[in-house]
Write a protein that holds these residues in place. Sequence first.
Motif, short mmCIF file in Angstrom:
data_model
loop_
_atom_site.label_atom_id
_atom_site.label_comp_id
_atom_site.label_asym_id
_atom_site.label_seq_id
_atom_site.Cartn_x
_atom_site.Cartn_y
_atom_site.Cartn_z
N LEU A 15 -2.22 -6.21 -9.00
CA LEU A 15 -2.74 -5.63 -10.33
C LEU A 15 -2.25 -4.58 -10.78
O LEU A 15 -2.31 -4.35 -11.83
CB LEU A 15 -4.32 -5.96 -10.11
N VAL A 18 0.38 -4.72 -13.09
CA VAL A 18 0.07 -5.22 -14.45
C VAL A 18 -0.59 -4.34 -15.32
O VAL A 18 -0.66 -4.30 -16.65
CB VAL A 18 -0.94 -6.50 -14.13
N TYR A 21 0.83 -3.36 -18.79
CA TYR A 21 0.88 -4.68 -19.57
C TYR A 21 -0.54 -5.34 -19.74
O TYR A 21 -0.58 -6.51 -19.81
CB TYR A 21 1.93 -5.78 -19.17
N ILE A 22 -1.55 -4.72 -19.49
CA ILE A 22 -2.95 -5.14 -19.38
C ILE A 22 -3.43 -5.76 -20.63
O ILE A 22 -4.16 -6.80 -20.58
CB ILE A 22 -3.72 -3.98 -19.06
N PHE A 25 -1.55 -9.29 -20.67
CA PHE A 25 -2.18 -9.73 -19.41
C PHE A 25 -3.55 -10.77 -20.16
O PHE A 25 -3.89 -11.72 -19.96
CB PHE A 25 -2.42 -8.98 -18.27
N ILE A 29 -4.19 -14.49 -20.79
CA ILE A 29 -5.11 -15.29 -20.30
C ILE A 29 -6.10 -15.93 -21.08
O ILE A 29 -6.57 -17.19 -21.18
CB ILE A 29 -6.04 -14.45 -19.10
#
Length: 99
Positions: A15, A18, A21-22, A25, A29
């Motif tokens: 994580l 990530v 690029y949260i 992400f 989702i």
Amino acid sequence: MSQTPSSWQTYKRLLSYVKPYITAFIVGILSMILLGLSDSAIPVLIKPLMDGGFVEKDINCLKQTLVFLILLLLYNRAVVPLIVCASIPASVMAVFLFM
């Protein structure tokens, strides 16, 4: 002898990659959840189409269900991919386009 990391430690380490690029992400989702829900709504819309539109010959039910079904399919095939692609940074897209 080295100790293998636990699943939670591995997950936390992955994580961390990530974090830059949260936004993409989270949008990805949420888009997958919306796509799954809208895909499962198609059979729910086809049942009244069959029952009301073809069995009972209710033209209003037929028109209404077809409009909802067409809008749902347009949403699934056009809007969700646009949302996902718009949330991905250009640098990440360039990696996938030029592989």
